[in-house]
Motif scaffolding. Structure first.
Motif, PDB file in Angstrom:
ATOM      1  N   LEU A 253       0.993  -0.949  -0.058  1.00 53.97           N
ATOM      2  CA  LEU A 253      -0.086  -0.039  -0.230  1.00 53.97           C
ATOM      3  C   LEU A 253       0.882   1.459  -0.066  1.00 53.97           C
ATOM      4  CD1 LEU A 253      -2.804  -1.078   2.631  1.00 53.97           C
ATOM      5  CD2 LEU A 253      -3.072  -0.360   0.167  1.00 53.97           C
TER       6      LEU A 253
ATOM      7  N   LEU B 185      -0.709   4.794  -8.588  1.00 54.84           N
ATOM      8  CA  LEU B 185      -1.803   4.986  -7.411  1.00 54.84           C
ATOM      9  C   LEU B 185      -2.908   3.735  -7.762  1.00 54.84           C
ATOM     10  CD1 LEU B 185      -2.108   8.690  -7.050  1.00 54.84           C
ATOM     11  CD2 LEU B 185      -1.531   7.106  -5.533  1.00 54.84           C
ATOM     12  N   VAL B 186      -3.535   3.733  -8.965  1.00 54.82           N
ATOM     13  CA  VAL B 186      -4.519   2.911  -9.350  1.00 54.82           C
ATOM     14  C   VAL B 186      -4.074   1.479  -8.991  1.00 54.82           C
ATOM     15  CG1 VAL B 186      -6.170   2.296 -10.968  1.00 54.82           C
ATOM     16  CG2 VAL B 186      -5.685   4.499 -10.961  1.00 54.82           C
TER      17      VAL B 186
ATOM     18  N   LEU C  25      -3.573   0.712  -5.290  1.00 56.18           N
ATOM     19  CA  LEU C  25      -4.566   0.982  -4.215  1.00 56.18           C
ATOM     20  C   LEU C  25      -5.847   0.461  -4.698  1.00 56.18           C
ATOM     21  CD1 LEU C  25      -3.954   4.693  -3.392  1.00 56.18           C
ATOM     22  CD2 LEU C  25      -2.853   2.668  -2.250  1.00 56.18           C
ATOM     23  N   PHE C  26      -5.918  -0.258  -5.917  1.00 56.03           N
ATOM     24  CA  PHE C  26      -7.304  -0.626  -6.245  1.00 56.03           C
ATOM     25  C   PHE C  26      -7.058  -2.270  -6.951  1.00 56.03           C
ATOM     26  CE2 PHE C  26     -11.066  -0.801  -9.226  1.00 56.03           C
ATOM     27  CZ  PHE C  26     -11.769  -0.769  -8.609  1.00 56.03           C
ATOM     28  N   ASN C  27      -7.658  -2.952  -6.532  1.00 57.53           N
ATOM     29  CA  ASN C  27      -7.326  -4.356  -6.803  1.00 57.53           C
ATOM     30  C   ASN C  27      -8.264  -4.664  -8.216  1.00 57.53           C
ATOM     31  OD1 ASN C  27      -6.732  -6.938  -7.200  1.00 57.53           O
ATOM     32  ND2 ASN C  27      -8.811  -7.621  -6.062  1.00 57.53           N
ATOM     33  N   LEU C  28      -7.332  -4.437  -9.223  1.00 60.24           N
ATOM     34  CA  LEU C  28      -7.774  -4.508 -10.661  1.00 60.24           C
ATOM     35  C   LEU C  28      -7.525  -5.914 -11.184  1.00 60.24           C
ATOM     36  CD1 LEU C  28      -6.082  -1.174 -12.114  1.00 60.24           C
ATOM     37  CD2 LEU C  28      -8.665  -1.751 -12.039  1.00 60.24           C
TER      38      LEU C  28
END
Lengths: 240, 717, 289
Positions: free
Chosen positions: A60, A175-176, A179-182
């Motif tokens: 993170l 960032l994406v 921080l974002f579970n793609l």
């Protein structure tokens, strides 16, 4: 020896800025927030100081850390800096060597930020849980810091040499992705966050206890490290 | 005015000359398209492979667009605002135009660019959805998703970065602040802080967007004031005449509207945050401790008369409770919903006072002398949730969903009669079909409103209520009338799955193995509900199944499709099993003993009977792994450390543990009991337990007594 | 040091030639003034000389070595001040000079080299001041100081006196002149006065070609009989440019006095001794000699 002095100046120029202090402030707040808000319950039920939790913590924090590295590179390729190049490149120093110095300076200045993150986290664990077996964090650090750090360092230089504007695109990317579970696969999972999330859905207790990562993941980290170094090497040599 | 429009237009034209802007627009649109498939990559696996419609996929597109677009446009803002400084044209520009004006012009032109991007993206998404997803494009849903989720996220990014840039006068610091705020949005559980993506994962195809609208709008209101406040703060600190931050503030502050706007907007934001109206953090659901029940008072009857106002999301209630007790005065507590304001409390027709217990959703009322006392509570308002993701109930235009946990009918914490009689009425718009618990005794229609009268005798006081524009299908199984309520949107699809066949199979299996259905005089109602509350629920004689169950699609037939189908059937069987264990026989909770364990076990037995041992084994192996996982958890092994955590996390850990005990340990223990006694004998014991305790409660001890087993014997290794 | 430029051309995107087949021979000692209008190709020529850009055609050799294969050889002997340059604002003058000295790899006593440069550029009072606090002229002096570090054999300065006050300008051009005894100094400028005062060689450029290469005196010689003045009263017709060019126009109580340069001067005009500025204008007008 004189080149060491240049390096010293470059580091001083990086760390004596208000943006560096602000970076330290933001990353310190983030460190505390992640440990105290997101991971105090432990990552997926493991201890808050388990290697898994520490890996998640690093995954993170490293996304914002990578943004800091990219910002440092953006500054290297800024219009203001480019104007100084007219003078600098009249000196008997090759572009490769000059960017190598810049890269090392960024690497060291960023390492200092990393050191703050690590010291803060160690302090937190000691004060809250009385935990001091920091040796267990070495492997998470290797797997979750080195690849992202080197890829941001290498990619920053490589892309910056090609076009500084593309460098800006790395900010949302880190960032994406971080921080974002793609659900990104191996190499695209720059911070390792997606892996941790997905991996745990198939884990059994034994794996959790042993901190065993899959071969595919380790391979992807290795490739990222090598890729980061290669990009850095190529980046140094690209002529502007 | 015309000059200003021209200025903005020129700025927009200038923007389009930047290659970066074109890249930015393209990337944002690409993410809008990727977002269309977000359902299948969401963290909630139950939602994967859900049948996709505009309502299901629109939010994904908006969220992904917002996730990427907010950072991109935030960056663009900084690049644009410090362009003059970078290019050395600052003095030149400032000599011709007041810099304030230029900032505003640039912000407006960026906003226009965002609008253009969204409209262009919507067109592309329309094409992709129509041609690739082959689903109908519902413009209204997209306008809402893009207008309330996507556009504001980027707007906030622009305003916040502008503000921070003006305050710090440094692009790196502004970008880092944006990254920090972005981090907060993506990792926070507090819906008010999710300024980028908002809390909702996707919209319901069944209930549409209304149930989550208030949360999204309130979030947007909060961030409008925050971002405008930060921008105003930026204008206050904007460096002037090459002075420092403090001196510049003194100069800028002379324009009084700037400091006034700063104070006003930031105070407003604080007010919005502190007076959040939708969440009840003191909800009983979050209380780990068991409430104290006044055993000296016995509840015998409830007469709720409720009127719903779905367009406003509100309800009005007059609820009468009849209690029996000794002569002396007694003080009792009622669990309320803090969103519902109490307008009057009467005891035996006389108004009386009441008191909220501090930090809880409970009130205390004194019941007067007398052996039979009538308590009347009148209240109205909106239902509050304990947490944004814990939807215990909502009232919206298209659907009403009220579980007993929402306490839409306040729950008295007293002893209960063997069978509490519920005689109630609900009034709501005629186009909605009401599904109350029990049996409908009368339906009256007047001025576009329908009043549905119903009655029920219950021990467990499970009083859910559901309403929507349902299509009803009725069929009989083993003497039971089954009423299946589905949305017309999913009717054809659900029936294609031969649902009737499986419901019949499940009911027949339980009847045969456990015993006759307890409420033969009442219909068994199976109701489709929205995905805002995932899974299923059983309340009295009504069970709900979330819209995605059975409502799935797969690009090509795979083992995943089969597996999903088994999971869906098991869920249905689980909820129907609660009609036997939970509604027919109340199972006195003594963790891990509860109706959940029995329902899990029974549904697994049905799966075994219908699909074979392999399927039932695979499904039950999940229990084992979840128990092992729980046992490996740090706070399970170190309960003394839990005290270090904040209350909400303590609740979360306790809830997870409780869930594993109820849904995994208990069914495993029942499986072990079955192994010890033999399947046939064990099921016979359960059947006897059911018959002997019908309409009563059954305890863990009674279970052991009936099966001749001991706690130790069935304890897991 | 000897620099040979042979058939040097530079084109952008393959067709827009900013330099066309330049041939020059530069030898120590020399103080060369490079003049020409904007866009003449002066800066491109300088950037080629310091190997910051590559030529499209042609060759530059330094002491017989091909420049682009032996950049290090040149840069060890080079002091360069670009026209539009930046400095590290957050460093002090001393630190910045030390930074550049380190880059140049000064083997000698670095401190002494820096002190010397600071002294010569009159920055003593500002040595510990951060560069961002300096005025435009002071920054220009820092630029000159860094170019002077290590006492380079080749000293290339592009518009060095921009931003300096008249007194400082005189001081700096003298400084360049004093140092030219054992080196090549190339001074690109718009200010003809600077060239006239110190340069022993003048190169006039326009549209990427050299219009004149010789001493300033020779150029002036070529202009004799082509410069005149004429004074007109208010009633007389205004002089418009045609076969001659107006270099200056001075309004007096009796009328307007024009200074003209050209081949076909008005009969009423009176021939005068040309200046270097007249010569430059005449050279531009003729398209070279």
């Amino acid at each position: 020896m004189t080149k060491l002095n240049v390096l010293r100046y470059e580091i001083r120029r990086l760390i004596s800025t208000k943006q560096y202090l602000y970076s330290l402030l933001i990353i310190s707040l983030l460190t505390y927030d992640v440990l105290n808000r997101l991971l105090i319950g432990g990552f997926k039920g493991t201890a808050p100081f388990s290697p898994w939790s520490y890996s998640e913590f690093l995954a993170l924090v490293i996304s914002v850390f990578s943004v800091i590295v990219i910002l440092m590179w953006i500054n290297v390729f800024s219009e203001k800096e480019q104007k100084v190049r007219g003078i600098i490149f009249s000196a008997p120093i090759t572009q490769s060597r000059y960017y190598l110095i810049k890269g090392i300076a960024i690497g060291l200045a960023a390492s200092l930020i990393l050191l703050v993150i690590i010291i803060l986290s160690f302090g937190y664990y000691y004060l809250v849980y009385g935990f001091s077996d920091y040796g267990t964090f070495i492997m998470p650090m290797v797997y979750f810091i080195c690849p992202s750090f080197l890829i941001s360092l290498g990619l920053g230089l490589f892309i910056g040499k090609i076009n500084v504007k593309i460098l800006y695109l790395l900010i949302p990317l880190f960032l994406v992705i971080g921080l974002f579970n793609l659900g990104l696969p191996g190499l695209l999972d720059l911070t390792g966050g997606s892996y941790l999330f997905d991996h745990f859905n198939y884990l059994n207790l034994e794996v959790i206890e042993k901190y065993t990562l899959t071969k595919e993941f380790l391979c992807s980290r290795m490739i990222l490290i090598v890729l980061g170094l290669c990009l850095f090497g190529i980046g140094c040599r690209i002529k502007q | 005015m015309r000059d200003r429009v021209e200025l903005i237009w020129n700025e927009v034209k200038l923007l389009f000359k930047l290659k970066m802007v074109i890249v930015l627009i393209l990337l944002t649109i690409i993410f809008m398209i990727i977002g269309l498939g977000a359902v299948n990559s969401s963290d909630n696996y139950a939602l994967h492979n859900m049948r996709q419609t505009s309502r299901i996929i629109a939010l994904g597109s908006a969220r992904y667009g917002a996730l990427f677009g907010s950072v991109l446009f935030g960056m663009m803002t900084i690049i644009l605002l410090n362009r003059d400084q970078r290019k050395g044209s600052k003095d030149l520009i400032e000599a011709n135009l007041e810099y304030y004006q230029l900032i505003i012009v640039r912000i407006i032109s960026l906003i226009l660019l965002v609008i253009g991007t969204i409209l262009l993206g919507m067109l592309v998404v329309f094409i992709v959805q129509t041609w690739i997803y082959q689903t109908v494009f519902e413009l209204r849903i997209y306008l809402f998703s893009y207008g309330v989720v996507f556009f504001p996220a980027i707007l906030f990014a622009i305003l916040l970065t502008s503000g921070v840039y003006l305050i710090t006068d440094n692009s790196d610091m502004s970008l880092l602040s944006l990254a920090g705020l972005y981090f907060l949005s993506l990792t926070s559980n507090n819906y008010l802080l999710n300024w980028v993506q908002t809390h909702a994962l996707l919209y319901s195809d069944f209930a549409s967007i209304r149930p989550v609208t208030s949360f999204i709008l309130y979030n947007r209101l909060f961030w409008v004031s925050i971002s405008l406040g930060v921008l105003a703060l930026g204008l206050l600190f904007k460096r002037r005449y090459q002075r420092g931050i403090y001196e510049s503030m003194l100069i800028n502050g002379q324009k009084l509207f700037i400091p006034l706007a700063v104070v006003g907007l930031l105070c407003l934001a604080l007010l919005i945050y502190s007076h959040e109206p939708l969440i009840n953090s003191a909800d009983s659901a979050l209380n780990i401790e068991e409430p104290v029940i006044n055993e000296r008072v016995i509840l015998t009857k409830i007469l709720p008369d409720i009127t719903f106002y779905p367009d406003k999301g509100e309800m009005k209630a007059v609820v009468n409770y009849i209690f029996c007790k000794e002569l002396a005065e007694e003080r009792i507590e009622l669990i309320t919903n803090t969103g519902l304001q109490i307008t009057s409390v009467k005891v035996n027709g006389l108004p009386t006072g009441f008191e909220y217990l501090k930090g809880t959703d409970r009130i205390q009322v004194d019941l007067a002398d007398g052996e039979q006392v009538e308590l009347e509570v009148t209240y109205e308002g909106r239902i509050k949730y304990p947490h944004v993701s814990t939807v215990a109930g909502y009232i919206s235009e298209n659907s009403i969903y009220l579980l007993e946990q929402s306490h839409w009918i306040f729950e008295p914490l007293t002893a209960r009669d063997e069978q509490v009689e519920i005689i109630g009425a609900v009034t709501l718009p005629a186009e909605l079909t009401a599904v109350p618990v029990g049996e409908i005794t009368a339906i009256k229609e007047e001025a576009g409103q329908k009043t549905w009268e119903y009655m029920l005798k219950t021990r467990s006081l499970e009083l859910g209520f559901f309403a929507a524009e349902y299509t009803q299908k009725i069929f009989n199984v083993a003497g039971i009338e089954v009423q299946l309520f589905t949305s017309p949107r999913h009717e054809a699809y659900l029936f294609q799955k031969d649902l009737e066949h499986y419901i019949t199979g499940i009911v027949e299996y339980y009847t045969q193995v456990i015993g006759e259905y307890a409420f033969l005089d009442q219909p068994l109602k199976i109701v489709e509900s929205s995905l805002y509350k995932t899974g299923g629920h059983s309340t009295a004689n009504v069970i709900t199944i979330a819209e995605y169950v059975f409502n799935r699609e797969f690009t090509n037939s795979t083992s995943m499709e089969e597996w999903r189908f088994y999971q869906d059937i098991e869920l249905l069987a689980h909820e129907i099993a609660h009609q036997w264990w939970g509604s027919g026989v109340e199972v006195t909770v003594n963790t891990p003993w509860s109706s959940e364990g029995l329902a899990c076990y029974m549904s697994n037995k049905y799966m075994e009977a219908e699909f074979g041992e392999e399927v039932s084994f695979m499904l039950s192996s999940y229990w084992e792994s979840s128990v092992r996982l729980m046992q490996g958890k740090y706070y399970y092994q170190h309960p003394n450390q839990v005290g270090l955590l904040k209350k909400d996390m303590q609740t979360q850990i306790a809830t997870e543990k409780l869930k594993t005990e109820l849904y995994s340990i208990m069914p495993l223990q029942l499986l072990k009991a079955e192994k010890i006694l033999g399947k046939e004998q064990f099921l016979q014991s359960l059947a006897r337990l059911y018959k002997q305790n019908l309409f009563q409660s059954v305890s863990y001890q009674e279970f052991f007594a009936e099966t001749n087993l001991t706690k130790e014997a069935i304890t897991l290794d | 040091m000897e620099i040979k430029i042979t058939n040097l051309s530079k084109a952008y995107r393959g067709k827009n030639y900013v330099l066309k087949e330049i041939n020059l021979d530069l030898k120590t000692p020399a103080l060369i003034g490079l003049v020409g209008p904007n866009g003449a190709g002066k800066t491109t020529l300088m950037r080629l000389l310091v190997s910051q850009i590559l030529p499209s055609q042609g060759e530059i050799t330094v002491d017989g070595y091909n420049l682009f294969k032996n950049q290090h050889y040149l840069k060890e002997r080079l002091g360069y001040l670009p026209q539009d340059f930046g400095l590290y604002d957050e460093l002090t003058v001393e630190q910045f000079l030390d930074y550049i000295a380190c880059l140049k790899g000064s083997k000698a006593n670095r401190k002494k080299v820096i002190n010397d440069a600071i002294g010569r550029t009159n920055l003593d009072g500002k040595r510990r001041a951060r560069i961002k606090t300096l005025s435009g002229g002071q920054k220009q002096r820092v630029g000159i100081a860094q170019a002077m570090l290590n006492d380079p054999e080749l000293f290339i300065v592009d518009e060095p006196t921009v931003g300096l006050d008249p007194e400082e300008r005189i001081k700096f051009r003298n400084l360049f002149s004093e140092n030219a005894s054992n080196k090549i100094v190339i001074l690109s400028t718009h200010i003809i006065d600077d060239v006239e005062s110190i340069c022993n060689r003048l190169i006039v450029m326009d549209h990427g070609i050299i219009l004149y290469d010789g001493t300033p005196t020779e150029l002036v010689q070529k202009t004799v009989n082509h410069v005149a003045v004429v004074e007109l009263t208010g009633a007389e017709q205004m002089i418009t440019e045609g076969q001659y060019r107006v270099v200056s126009r001075l309004v007096s109580p009796t009328g307007v006095r024009y200074r003209l340069v050209g081949d076909d001067l008005p009969r009423s005009s009176k021939l005068i001794t040309p200046t270097l500025e007249d010569a430059y204008v005449y050279c531009m007008m003729k398209g070279g000699f």
